[in-house]
Design an enzyme around this catalytic site. Structure first.
Site, PDB file in Angstrom:
ATOM      1  N   ASN A  80       0.662  -1.092   0.004  1.00 54.41           N
ATOM      2  CA  ASN A  80      -0.019  -0.066   0.017  1.00 54.41           C
ATOM      3  C   ASN A  80       0.819   1.099   0.073  1.00 54.41           C
ATOM      4  O   ASN A  80       0.372   2.291  -0.576  1.00 54.41           O
ATOM      5  CB  ASN A  80      -0.877  -0.181   1.118  1.00 54.41           C
ATOM      6  CG  ASN A  80      -1.720   1.447   1.229  1.00 54.41           C
ATOM      7  OD1 ASN A  80      -2.494   1.679   0.551  1.00 54.41           O
ATOM      8  ND2 ASN A  80      -1.429   2.026   2.499  1.00 54.41           N
TER       9      ASN A  80
ATOM     10  N   GLN B  55      -8.829   4.772   0.176  1.00 51.23           N
ATOM     11  CA  GLN B  55      -7.846   4.230  -0.716  1.00 51.23           C
ATOM     12  C   GLN B  55      -6.844   5.023  -1.680  1.00 51.23           C
ATOM     13  O   GLN B  55      -6.017   4.430  -2.216  1.00 51.23           O
ATOM     14  CB  GLN B  55      -8.773   3.404  -1.749  1.00 51.23           C
ATOM     15  CG  GLN B  55      -9.601   2.486  -1.157  1.00 51.23           C
ATOM     16  CD  GLN B  55     -10.249   1.322  -2.063  1.00 51.23           C
ATOM     17  OE1 GLN B  55     -10.730   1.756  -3.120  1.00 51.23           O
ATOM     18  NE2 GLN B  55     -10.346   0.237  -1.546  1.00 51.23           N
TER      19      GLN B  55
ATOM     20  N   ARG C  63       0.573 -12.355   3.509  1.00 53.67           N
ATOM     21  CA  ARG C  63      -0.364 -11.541   4.286  1.00 53.67           C
ATOM     22  C   ARG C  63      -0.328 -10.076   3.853  1.00 53.67           C
ATOM     23  O   ARG C  63       0.702  -9.480   4.008  1.00 53.67           O
ATOM     24  CB  ARG C  63      -0.087 -11.804   5.950  1.00 53.67           C
ATOM     25  CG  ARG C  63      -1.079 -10.874   6.548  1.00 53.67           C
ATOM     26  CD  ARG C  63      -0.599  -9.504   7.260  1.00 53.67           C
ATOM     27  NE  ARG C  63      -1.390  -8.669   8.240  1.00 53.67           N
ATOM     28  CZ  ARG C  63      -1.103  -7.666   8.608  1.00 53.67           C
ATOM     29  NH1 ARG C  63      -0.257  -6.976   8.122  1.00 53.67           N
ATOM     30  NH2 ARG C  63      -2.081  -6.964   9.131  1.00 53.67           N
TER      31      ARG C  63
ATOM     32  N   ASP D 221      -0.694  -6.457   4.098  1.00 52.39           N
ATOM     33  CA  ASP D 221      -1.165  -5.312   4.954  1.00 52.39           C
ATOM     34  C   ASP D 221      -2.007  -4.304   4.338  1.00 52.39           C
ATOM     35  O   ASP D 221      -1.771  -3.959   3.211  1.00 52.39           O
ATOM     36  CB  ASP D 221       0.235  -4.846   5.668  1.00 52.39           C
ATOM     37  CG  ASP D 221      -0.037  -3.760   6.671  1.00 52.39           C
ATOM     38  OD1 ASP D 221      -0.399  -3.886   7.590  1.00 52.39           O
ATOM     39  OD2 ASP D 221       0.313  -2.588   6.116  1.00 52.39           O
TER      40      ASP D 221
ATOM     41  N   HIS E 242      -7.069  -0.401   1.974  1.00 56.80           N
ATOM     42  CA  HIS E 242      -6.799   0.844   1.376  1.00 56.80           C
ATOM     43  C   HIS E 242      -6.133   0.668   0.017  1.00 56.80           C
ATOM     44  O   HIS E 242      -5.612   1.768  -0.514  1.00 56.80           O
ATOM     45  CB  HIS E 242      -5.560   1.312   2.258  1.00 56.80           C
ATOM     46  CG  HIS E 242      -6.068   1.524   3.707  1.00 56.80           C
ATOM     47  ND1 HIS E 242      -6.643   2.736   4.322  1.00 56.80           N
ATOM     48  CD2 HIS E 242      -6.129   0.644   4.862  1.00 56.80           C
ATOM     49  CE1 HIS E 242      -6.994   2.618   5.468  1.00 56.80           C
ATOM     50  NE2 HIS E 242      -6.762   1.410   5.967  1.00 56.80           N
TER      51      HIS E 242
ATOM     52  N   GLU F 261      -5.314  -8.274   5.126  1.00 56.42           N
ATOM     53  CA  GLU F 261      -5.638  -7.604   6.102  1.00 56.42           C
ATOM     54  C   GLU F 261      -6.801  -6.448   5.979  1.00 56.42           C
ATOM     55  O   GLU F 261      -6.731  -5.414   5.087  1.00 56.42           O
ATOM     56  CB  GLU F 261      -4.676  -6.530   6.744  1.00 56.42           C
ATOM     57  CG  GLU F 261      -5.176  -5.747   7.935  1.00 56.42           C
ATOM     58  CD  GLU F 261      -4.336  -4.829   8.722  1.00 56.42           C
ATOM     59  OE1 GLU F 261      -4.103  -4.418   9.818  1.00 56.42           O
ATOM     60  OE2 GLU F 261      -3.480  -4.065   7.694  1.00 56.42           O
TER      61      GLU F 261
ATOM     62  N   ASN G 103      -3.850 -10.034  17.458  1.00 56.02           N
ATOM     63  CA  ASN G 103      -3.081  -9.798  16.247  1.00 56.02           C
ATOM     64  C   ASN G 103      -2.100  -8.908  16.983  1.00 56.02           C
ATOM     65  O   ASN G 103      -2.321  -8.214  18.008  1.00 56.02           O
ATOM     66  CB  ASN G 103      -3.539  -9.732  14.846  1.00 56.02           C
ATOM     67  CG  ASN G 103      -4.105  -8.378  14.715  1.00 56.02           C
ATOM     68  OD1 ASN G 103      -3.876  -7.298  15.574  1.00 56.02           O
ATOM     69  ND2 ASN G 103      -4.212  -8.040  13.475  1.00 56.02           N
TER      70      ASN G 103
ATOM     71  N   ARG H 286      -4.915 -18.964  13.090  1.00 53.66           N
ATOM     72  CA  ARG H 286      -3.582 -18.368  13.419  1.00 53.66           C
ATOM     73  C   ARG H 286      -3.445 -18.135  14.806  1.00 53.66           C
ATOM     74  O   ARG H 286      -4.275 -17.367  15.418  1.00 53.66           O
ATOM     75  CB  ARG H 286      -3.370 -16.906  12.381  1.00 53.66           C
ATOM     76  CG  ARG H 286      -1.834 -16.529  12.572  1.00 53.66           C
ATOM     77  CD  ARG H 286      -1.663 -15.194  11.942  1.00 53.66           C
ATOM     78  NE  ARG H 286      -2.644 -14.032  12.384  1.00 53.66           N
ATOM     79  CZ  ARG H 286      -2.870 -13.127  11.908  1.00 53.66           C
ATOM     80  NH1 ARG H 286      -2.715 -12.736  10.694  1.00 53.66           N
ATOM     81  NH2 ARG H 286      -3.883 -12.356  12.218  1.00 53.66           N
TER      82      ARG H 286
END
Length: 493
Positions: free
Chosen positions: A117, A168, A205, A207, A211, A244, A307, A342
């Site tokens: 991102n 975003q 994963r 992140d 966004h 995420e 988390n 997890r």
């Protein structure tokens, strides 16, 4: 002809997205552990000495690419990229590649936390990264990639979380927001991820996925190489993607926009399981756990009790700081057949910014263990708590079975079976659970893997004798250390 080509394109995209939900586990293994901020050498040793033998399926590792160096070395500096060189406080590229190979060799897959991102936030003057690369974040100048200002969205702040454009295309907490619709940016992100695939990782994963526009992520994911067959992956295997996306049910950017691209972090799972085991909801309501609570379909949900972010926030979320309800919640999480599981492995923290355990030169130190295998030098290592790693074994033993024999007392004492392979009982009331209950297990004596271990045919903790009808006497005192009892066919005395 156009219609046929369009149809084939849709079919290909659909098959790729379905493949990106496959975590590529060995055998019956089915639990990931997040070894937060561990060094690569330490992870390799943990795979060989503990995770592999205990049946863990995979490790989520901290970001692998070069990051900005922040004063005091807070954990979040790892989430401020400066280049895609594989040098961090966890180690260099050679050490990372060695770790991936060694973990794969013992059946433990590696999933990398990746930052697509953004780059780092503002820094006064010239910033220096963990590989020695210089950058000027205020000017959006990152020559180590290279990125220049034209590769980013215009500078703006997220002030309205109901405004899709802001969410975003503006800067998340000041982090320089990449333009993923740019061909150049896409090419550099794909190049970075493909390099990790070549080194043998099983997936990513992603992140801050919410966004980024889902159509941009779809392009990036579909452009990635297949997994490396030299590391034991079948031909044409796609990387496992879990994203995420924080969605409390009323977000403008919804988890549903991403669930077909890969799994999505189900944050409501974390919040609601915390509510239940803090005593805010009766455990009897957990019988309909999963989609009955409005969660994502099981195969699209990455589930967790806590988390690395939300364990630092106030609220219902449980963490290692509340050990009894945390262990009970984790036992339920791993026993109930919902989601891609997890578990967290933390380091001790006193405030939000606490760095991982480090020496006087601010180098991350390796975990040390006592005679029982627990960590002692600032690392919490929840995955090494017997009550948690035993439930990883339970989850492996009962794989592909369903919930049967649900029982509750109308409040917060519950039990259930997993087919005829496993049984779990929990007591979250302020009085004892003492009851003959249907365990659904074959007749015999079973070791409670929460209170002890089966060693050379003997149980070091409680044991339960099951009669020919499958019933056994279950006692969990209100003041018992753990509040949970677990039996399974691989722990028969």
């Amino acid at each position: 002809m156009f219609k046929l080509a369009f149809t084939l394109t849709l079919c290909l995209a659909g098959s790729l997205s379905l493949a990106q939900h496959n975590p590529h586990w060995w055998g019956n293994r089915n639990t990931i552990v997040h070894l937060f901020e561990w060094k690569w050498l330490d992870i390799a040793q943990e795979c060989e000495n503990f995770l592999g033998p205990q049946g863990f399926a995979g490790v989520q590792v901290s970001p692998v690419n070069e990051n900005i160096i922040s004063a005091g070395r807070p954990w979040w500096e790892r989430y401020q990229p400066i280049s895609y060189k594989l040098t961090t406080r966890s180690g260099n590229e050679e050490e990372f590649g060695d770790m991936v190979r060694r973990c794969n060799d013992v059946g433990v897959r590696i999933y990398v936390d990746v930052l697509l991102n953004h780059m780092s936030g503002d820094f006064d003057g010239v910033a220096v990264g963990t590989a020695g690369t210089e950058a000027e974040p205020r000017k959006k100048s990152f020559p180590g990639v290279p990125y220049t200002a034209q590769d980013f969205h215009p500078t703006c702040e997220i002030t309205d979380w109901n405004d899709r454009f802001q969410v975003q295309q503006c800067e998340l907490v000041g982090l320089k927001d990449l333009n993923q619709s740019s061909d150049w940016v896409r090419s550099k992100l794909i190049e970075f991820l493909d390099h990790l695939i070549e080194l043998g990782v099983a997936g990513f994963r992603v992140d801050a996925a919410k966004h980024m526009a889902s159509e941009d992520l779809e392009f990036i994911y579909s452009s990635l190489s297949n997994l490396n067959i030299a590391h034991g992956f079948p031909h044409n295997s796609r990387p496992f993607i879990f994203q995420e996306v924080i969605d409390h049910g009323h977000e403008t950017v919804s988890r549903d926009e991403y669930k077909d691209l890969g799994a999505v972090t189900e944050f409501r799972f974390s919040e609601e399981i915390g509510n239940a085991f803090r005593g805010n909801n009766a455990l009897k309501w957990l019988q309909s756990w999963g989609t009955g609570w409005g969660f994502l379909p099981s195969g699209q949900a990455l589930t967790f009790v806590d988390n690395h972010d939300n364990q630092r926030d106030a609220g219902a979320v449980l963490s290692y700081k509340s050990p009894k309800p945390y262990k009970m919640a984790t036992a339920f999480h791993l026993a109930y057949p919902y989601g891609i599981s997890r578990v967290m492995s933390s380091f001790a923290f006193d405030d939000h910014d606490t760095p991982p355990p480090q020496d006087a030169q601010e180098r991350i130190i390796s975990p040390e263990f006592d005679e029982d295998g627990a960590c002692v030098n600032g690392w919490i290592c929840e995955h090494r708590w017997r009550q948690i790693y035993a439930m990883v074994g339970f989850k492996n033993a009962v794989r592909d079975t369903e919930i049967t024999g649900w029982w509750d007392n109308g409040d917060s004492q519950i039990s259930f079976c997993r087919g005829n392979k496993g049984f779990l009982a929990l007591n979250n009331n302020l009085y004892d659970l003492s009851q003959d209950l249907n365990t659904c297990l074959p007749a015999g004596t079973y070791c409670d893997v929460i209170s002890g271990s089966l060693i050379d045919g003997s149980c070091t903790g409680k044991s339960v004798t099951v009669n020919e009808q499958g019933y056994g006497y279950i006692h969990i005192g209100s003041d018992d250390f753990d509040g949970v009892l677990a039996l399974h066919v691989d722990a028969k005395v």
